[in-house]
Scaffold this active site. Structure first.
Site: not given
Lengths: 235, 221
Positions: B46-48
């Site tokens: 997840s890019e976060n």
């Protein structure tokens, strides 16, 4: 002696001036320094440029700062969400400037600024409207766009644990933009849920070393923006 | 019969290899996470700042310091890790992401992807991580309905919406078919049960042909 602890949120805001560019950590509500943003409203600085992944939710934190009319420009990757009512209204009224940056390019522009790197070439956004007006060059088999470092006067970040030297740890995915924003500002202010004695943070666990931090202030029970949104929806 | 959203996600998930690092886009692609084939270790990014993302927690276990890119609460699997945003996108651009599964407004026969803006004058532009992920992942596939709600093709000759990235999409999974993209345009490699090639072609807005050995999507149970 080094002591970066600041007694109050108000005192932590003193270095901030009108027209400053301010990095604000967080991804949605995760890692957003809501109490520092509320202190910034109290402080009164105007004409601010805010760098933040999103554009605020409901009427708390960044949304409250926007609603108070303190922000001239937002630099973000995703200024749209089901609760970003304040930014929506300001944007549609032409009352705020917006620079949309791909999320990874935003992160790398901040990292580059923090690491003392100049402009750099990146493949992201080649062939899209977000590359309009930027220098494009081919290296090897790929086209790249020239991107510039993004430095701020001040960074406002949320941490989990801090000591008086400014060493920081974070909690879960609330880390997101905070470590790189801490590196990329002239003055970095961290709110931390816990302040501990020097040496109490295992040096192997320090995520942001104190060299990147100028002030730490304790906020033991930070507001949950999500719970506030839920509460606002209840009849 | 056209596939349901869960059937579409299930079909896509069958193509994810054991050991793959995968980013699932917001919306329909998120459903792929519910259909990962048992017995394969697949690491969701997840890019976060998460690798090893697990499913949504029970309502009482929600933690808003642990959310996915769509801002929904998730969990972390054993072996998972947290990292900051620059590292997260180094994973993406640095070639460590084997696969991304994205939604789309339009996919062109030359692999162009448009999934962030319809270019409407009153829309607030918002791109998130889509451009970085579409360009950075080693393989980019799209999971989307074959047509828009009002019946217009999403698979088109050239995108009319602003691009997310040019020439990146290799395969499209729709409610009607699995469609590869090669130098000649769209190639139907599998059809949903009861759907004919002509029906797919009629709902496609670019050059399309029936692939050699085109089969029927085998659904579970």
């Amino acid at each position: 002696m080094i002591d970066k602890r600041v007694d109050s949120l108000a005192a932590a805001m003193r270095p901030i001036r009108d027209g400053h560019t301010i990095h604000v950590s967080g991804f949605g509500e995760s890692g957003c320094p809501t109490e520092l943003l509320h202190a910034l409203i109290e402080h009164g600085a105007r004409g601010l440029t805010i760098v933040y992944n999103n554009a605020g939710n409901g009427h708390l934190g960044l949304a409250a700062l926007l609603e108070a009319g303190r922000v001239r420009k937002m630099i973000c990757s995703y200024p749209r969400s089901s609760h970003s009512v304040v930014f929506d209204r300001l944007y549609r009224a032409g009352a705020i400037e917006l620079e949309v940056v791909p999320q990874g390019t935003l992160a790398e522009r901040i990292r580059a600024a923090g690491a003392g790197i100049g402009p750099f070439y990146c493949r992201t956004s080649v062939g899209t409207p977000l590359a309009d007006g930027k220098e494009c060059r081919r290296f090897g088999d790929h086209d790249y766009v020239l991107e510039h470092p993004l430095r701020a006067d001040v960074a406002l970040i949320k941490a989990e644990t801090a000591d008086r030297w400014g060493n920081l740890t974070f909690r879960k995915a609330a880390r997101n933009f905070a470590p790189i924003m801490a590196m990329a500002a002239d003055h970095t202010i961290a709110q931390a849920r816990r302040l501990v004695e020097l040496g109490a943070i295992d040096p192997e666990q320090v995520v942001t070393p104190g060299a990147f931090v100028d002030a730490v202030v304790r906020v033991a029970n930070p507001i949950s923006e999500y719970e506030a949104l839920l509460a606002a929806k209840r009849p | 019969m056209s596939l349901t959203r869960d059937q579409m996600a299930w079909r896509m998930a069958q193509d994810i290899a054991d050991g793959a690092y995968v980013n699932l886009g917001i919306g329909l692609p998120e459903l792929v996470g519910n259909h990962l084939p048992p017995g394969r270790e697949i690491v969701l990014h997840s890019e976060n700042g998460i690798l090893g993302m697990g499913p949504e927690p029970a309502a009482t276990e929600r933690d808003y310091d642990l959310i996915n890119a769509g801002k929904k609460p998730v969990t972390l699997l054993p072996g998972g890790a947290y990292f900051h945003h620059a590292d997260s996108f180094a994973i993406v651009r640095g070639g460590r992401l084997d696969l991304c599964v994205l939604g789309a407004f339009q996919v062109a026969a030359i692999g162009d992807l448009a999934n962030w803006s319809t270019g409407a004058p009153d829309a607030i532009p918002a791109v998130g991580g889509a451009m970085d992920i579409a360009v950075g992942a080693r393989r980019c596939v799209v999971l989307t309905e074959h047509t828009t709600r009002d019946g217009k093709p999403k698979l088109v000759e050239r995108c009319t919406y602003p691009l997310t990235a040019p020439g990146v999409v290799r395969r499209v999974y729709t409610d009607l078919a699995v469609v590869d993209i090669d130098a000649g345009g769209f190639v139907v490699v599998e059809l949903a049960p009861g759907i004919g090639f002509e029906a797919v072609a009629a709902r496609t807005g670019g050059p399309i042909r029936r692939g050699d050995g085109c089969g029927i999507i085998a659904l579970p149970g």
